[in-house]
Design a protein around this motif. Structure first.
Motif, short mmCIF file in Angstrom:
data_model
loop_
_atom_site.label_atom_id
_atom_site.label_comp_id
_atom_site.label_asym_id
_atom_site.label_seq_id
_atom_site.Cartn_x
_atom_site.Cartn_y
_atom_site.Cartn_z
N SER A 62 -12.35 -3.67 -3.27
CA SER A 62 -11.44 -2.55 -3.05
C SER A 62 -12.21 -1.28 -2.75
N MET A 63 -11.79 -0.57 -1.75
CA MET A 63 -12.38 0.72 -1.39
C MET A 63 -11.40 1.46 -0.49
N GLU A 64 -11.74 2.66 -0.10
CA GLU A 64 -10.87 3.43 0.79
C GLU A 64 -11.50 3.48 2.18
N ILE A 65 -10.76 3.02 3.16
CA ILE A 65 -11.23 2.95 4.54
C ILE A 65 -10.36 3.87 5.39
N ASN A 66 -10.99 4.88 5.95
CA ASN A 66 -10.26 5.93 6.69
C ASN A 66 -9.14 6.52 5.84
N GLY A 67 -9.43 6.70 4.56
CA GLY A 67 -8.50 7.35 3.66
C GLY A 67 -7.44 6.46 3.05
N LYS A 68 -7.39 5.19 3.46
CA LYS A 68 -6.37 4.29 2.92
C LYS A 68 -7.01 3.23 2.04
N PRO A 69 -6.52 3.03 0.81
CA PRO A 69 -7.08 1.98 -0.06
C PRO A 69 -6.82 0.60 0.53
N ARG A 70 -7.89 -0.17 0.70
CA ARG A 70 -7.78 -1.50 1.30
C ARG A 70 -8.83 -2.42 0.71
N LEU A 71 -8.66 -3.72 0.99
CA LEU A 71 -9.72 -4.69 0.73
C LEU A 71 -10.61 -4.74 1.97
N SER A 72 -11.90 -4.50 1.79
CA SER A 72 -12.78 -4.46 2.95
C SER A 72 -12.92 -5.83 3.61
N CYS A 73 -12.70 -6.90 2.84
CA CYS A 73 -12.82 -8.24 3.43
C CYS A 73 -11.60 -8.63 4.24
N MET A 74 -10.53 -7.84 4.15
CA MET A 74 -9.30 -8.16 4.89
C MET A 74 -8.98 -7.10 5.94
N THR A 75 -9.88 -6.16 6.13
CA THR A 75 -9.66 -5.09 7.11
C THR A 75 -10.47 -5.40 8.36
N ARG A 76 -9.83 -5.88 9.38
CA ARG A 76 -10.52 -6.28 10.60
C ARG A 76 -10.92 -5.06 11.44
N MET A 77 -12.08 -5.15 12.04
CA MET A 77 -12.56 -4.05 12.88
C MET A 77 -11.68 -3.87 14.12
N GLU A 146 -5.33 -8.34 -8.89
CA GLU A 146 -5.96 -7.26 -9.66
C GLU A 146 -7.05 -6.56 -8.84
N CYS A 147 -6.69 -6.18 -7.65
CA CYS A 147 -7.58 -5.35 -6.83
C CYS A 147 -7.51 -3.90 -7.27
N PHE A 148 -6.43 -3.54 -7.99
CA PHE A 148 -6.20 -2.21 -8.54
C PHE A 148 -6.01 -1.15 -7.46
N LEU A 149 -5.62 -1.58 -6.26
CA LEU A 149 -5.28 -0.60 -5.24
C LEU A 149 -4.02 0.17 -5.63
N CYS A 150 -3.08 -0.53 -6.25
CA CYS A 150 -1.85 0.15 -6.69
C CYS A 150 -2.17 1.19 -7.76
N CYS A 213 -0.27 -2.86 -1.51
CA CYS A 213 -0.51 -4.16 -2.14
C CYS A 213 -0.89 -5.20 -1.08
N PRO A 214 -2.09 -5.80 -1.17
CA PRO A 214 -2.49 -6.79 -0.17
C PRO A 214 -1.73 -8.10 -0.28
N GLU A 215 -1.09 -8.35 -1.44
CA GLU A 215 -0.30 -9.56 -1.62
C GLU A 215 1.17 -9.34 -1.29
N HIS A 216 1.50 -8.15 -0.83
CA HIS A 216 2.86 -7.79 -0.40
C HIS A 216 3.88 -7.98 -1.53
N ILE A 217 3.45 -7.68 -2.74
CA ILE A 217 4.37 -7.71 -3.88
C ILE A 217 5.24 -6.46 -3.83
N LYS A 218 6.53 -6.63 -3.96
CA LYS A 218 7.44 -5.49 -3.98
C LYS A 218 7.45 -4.91 -5.40
#
Length: 356
Positions: A62-77, A146-150, A213-218
């Motif tokens: 988990s980190m912030e990429i261009n200001g948005k919290p994301r998983l770096s392994c799921m953020t495609r270039m 439990e990426c804790f982005l939320c 949420c990367p798991e799209h939990i509502k």
């Protein structure tokens, strides 16, 4: 042959830091974590990055990429514009350890404070039964990695350090919702506990946790709002209030549970006195006793230790089981190992006996 892209990465520690620019090669199909690993192998071998599975299931990167919290392994270039500078920074809500690695121990402290699942005492392990609709109702929340982005985007924690002591955050609100919806959970006070001890009232349902949420939990619509509605029903519905006065049921004493580092005691302002657990406020001595046995509010929960392994380096099955179904916590200090085989869930002595 890949193309060169500009990355701006935060470098530093708890004493401060700065953004540093790097030109790095990017190949087709890569994600941000791939680029960070290439930087480690070429320009910045001391760059600190936390990762594990690289499949979007461990929540470590988990980190912030261009200001948005994301998983770096799921953020495609490929999601960025060709000439766009990619800025990578650590999670802002938690203290920085070094570079892109933050101290998220706050979340594990809140996890230890959350009462564990408590199965019914009159049902033997192996005999638990649930309807499929009940399984589906809470299964969504179990997708949490439990990426804790939320937790990172929740402004109650992010903007107000003083709230951390009394606010658990959206990750643990959906844990409370999951257990409150579980038909076999013996604790009937999950919503009251969420209100009194987890700080549910601080949440003003901005839905920012759901958005990241990367798991799209509502998280908000299916978890937090239903729990809030149930709290309101119990506390403020005039018909429920009148019924509780007439039948002496459903009363919720104004209690609070102090942590071990403060006083280590449970206090109550109920008029009849005495120590009360969060057992739904029924004033039933039997329920109170069962609740106190299920969760030991007075103990200081120890930090987890490394599990024991056998001669082959494998984790024994007995390390994964408890000596009773309603153990208070995976980190409890009242569980002894190893357990006798007849106490293991898959070999319960009553399973093979004929039914009468």
């Amino acid at each position: 042959m890949g193309t060169k892209r500009q990355f701006r990465i935060w470098r530093g520690d708890e004493n401060g830091g700065e953004l540093q620019d790097h030109m790095v090669e990017v190949n087709e199909g890569e994600v941000v974590l791939d680029v960070l690993h290439r930087l480690q192998n070429t320009d910045t071998p001391d760059l600190a990055v936390r990762w594990n599975c690289k499949a979007g299931k461990c929540g470590s990167c988990s980190m912030e990429i261009n200001g948005k919290p994301r998983l770096s392994c799921m953020t495609r270039m490929s999601t960025f514009e060709e000439g766009e500078t990619v800025t990578v920074t650590p999670l802002r809500t938690f203290p920085v350890i070094r570079d892109l690695v933050t101290d998220v121990s706050f979340n594990y402290e809140k996890a230890r404070e959350t009462p564990a699942f408590a199965p019914p005492a009159d049902v033997a392990p192996g005999d638990y039964r649930m309807q499929q609709v009940d399984v589906e109702r809470s299964q969504e929340f179990r997708k949490c990695i439990e990426c804790f982005l939320c937790q990172n985007v929740c402004h109650v924690i992010r903007d107000h350090e003083e709230n951390k002591e009394s606010f658990s955050g959206p990750r643990f609100f959906i844990r409370a919702a999951e257990l409150d919806m579980h038909p076999l959970d013996a604790k009937t006070d999950r919503k009251e506990y969420a209100q009194a001890e987890m700080g549910l009232g601080y949440c003003n349902i901005t839905k920012c946790c759901t958005e990241v949420c990367p798991e799209h939990i509502k998280i908000t619509d299916n978890g937090i709002i239903p729990v809030k509605e149930r709290v309101v029903d119990r506390r403020y519905d005039p018909l429920v209030w009148l019924g509780s006065k007439i039948f002496r049921r459903g009363q919720v004493p104004q209690t609070y549970v102090t942590s071990a580092q403060h006083s280590g005691a449970v206090h109550s302002s109920a008029p009849h006195g005495g120590v009360h657990s969060h057992a739904g406020g029924s004033h039933d001595p039997r329920h109170e006793t069962e609740a106190q046995r299920g969760v030991n509010w007075h103990r200081e929960v120890p930090h987890p230790t490394a599990p024991a392994t056998d001669a082959n380096g494998k984790l024994p099955l007995t390390e994964l089981t408890f000596d009773r179904a309603a153990a208070p916590s995976p980190f409890g200090d009242d569980v002894t190992f190893p357990l006798p085989p007849q106490h293991l869930n898959f070999a319960h002595p009553q399973q093979d006996e004929p039914k009468h």
